[in-house]
Design an enzyme around this catalytic site. Structure first.
Site: not given
Ligand code: MG7
Length: 318
Positions: A55, A57
């Site tokens: 993964d 992040d």
């Molecule tokens: N995650 C998913 N989406 C978004 C988004 O549009 N904006 C932000 N700030 N966060 C998002 O690394 C993946 C993680 O990113 C988050 C569409 C979700 O929590 C996902 O697990």
């Protein structure tokens, strides 16, 4: 007795007690004998049978930095770009507050969550549509965080490259930020492949994300089926999987059932509340470990045996 002799010869040559990083207090294992058995398989199989799936992040980036500064996620890096319209930021925050609780809801069944996640990623892509955007904005923000990768990440990626181990960085976040950070940290070697959501452009304007959409619950090698990368790795049945979320443990679920997999989970938040689930999900749970020392130690064992084998072959042909 013959039976005892047999046990003696099949005894694994490496014992978990002799691997110091695995004996640290913050390194937990539900079944150390399973880890020991698989490490011995890895060491015997050598680098040719290995692949790594990680993964991004808070797995390649740190969960906690020394100075307490917060590391943004790959989507967070994008959201910090100055040129995005104000409406993008407010709408994107609204989506986050609606869908994030669903993503982590401990009670909702996964099939039900999937439709919400598809909705979230689709709406987020629709928001990122219809305005100009330059990759250099992401690069500029990412450059501030190239030191926020886990300690010894540089060495770890150098090990993987030297041993020719295909490395998949699998992210349901934003691929443009992932690649930017990895490049600027000088670890984007030719053996590294990033599978993630990448921005799409049309007529010079942003046009959402490219397909296929990678969301929290389809982040496994089944989305790679038939791809070039799949063909490269599908015979590599010795796999290290690394992640910080429970869902990351399934990242290799598209590989043959006969594979040997060691799953390493980095646990930082709500340690006590999460411990039980992490122990059941990952083979090795690392509590507040902000380094690559454990996966590096596994590679070092594999490399040592590989060198011994190579020396033996050279000597026998002399
Ligand atoms: N995650 C998913 N989406 C978004 C988004 O549009 N904006 C932000 N700030 N966060 C998002 O690394 C993946 C993680 O990113 C988050 C569409 C979700 O929590 C996902 O697990």
């Amino acid at each position: 007795m013959g039976c005892e002799e047999k046990q003696e010869t099949t005894k694994p040559s490496l014992r978990i007690q002799d691997i110091p990083v695995l004996m640290q207090d913050h390194c937990r294992m539900l079944d150390p004998s399973k880890v020991e058995r698989i490490i011995n398989e890895f060491v015997q199989g050598g680098p040719e049978r290995m692949q790594l799936v990680s993964d991004f992040d808070y797995t390649i980036t740190k969960q906690r930095t020394e100075d307490g500064s917060v590391v943004p996620s790959s989507f967070g890096i994008f959201n910090a770009c100055q040129s995005l319209p104000d409406s993008f930021k407010t709408e994107s925050d609204k989506l986050y507050h609606k869908y994030r609780p669903i993503e982590i809801d401990p009670h909702m069944p996964i099939p039900e969550k999937v439709q919400y996640m598809v909705e979230w990623w689709t709406k987020s892509g629709a928001l990122a549509t219809g305005f100009p955007f330059d990759q250099s904005e992401i690069d500029q923000i990412a450059s501030k965080y190239k030191n926020a990768l886990r300690d010894r990440t540089h060495e770890f990626f150098a090990d993987l490259q030297r041993l020719g181990i295909p490395t998949l960085v699998f992210s349901a976040g934003l691929g443009n930020s992932v690649v930017s950070l990895l490049r600027q940290a000088n670890v984007m070697h030719p053996n590294v492949k990033v599978v993630s959501n990448f921005l799409q452009f049309r007529n010079g304007l942003l046009d959402g994300f490219q397909q296929p959409m990678i969301h929290t619950f389809n982040k496994n090698e089944t989305v790679l089926d038939g791809s070039e990368y799949y063909n490269l790795v599908h015979t590599r049945d010795h796999i290290i999987v690394m992640g910080d979320s429970l869902g990351d443990a399934d990242m290799a679920s598209g590989v043959p059932a006969s594979s040997h997999i060691i799953k390493i989970g980095f646990l930082f938040e709500h340690v006590e509340a999460n411990m039980d689930k992490y122990m059941k999900t990952f083979d090795i749970v690392l509590v507040d470990d902000q380094t690559m020392d454990v996966p590096r130690a596994l590679l070092a064992l594999i490399e040592k045996q590989h060198q011994l084998k190579q020396q033996a072959t050279t000597q026998s042909t002399l």
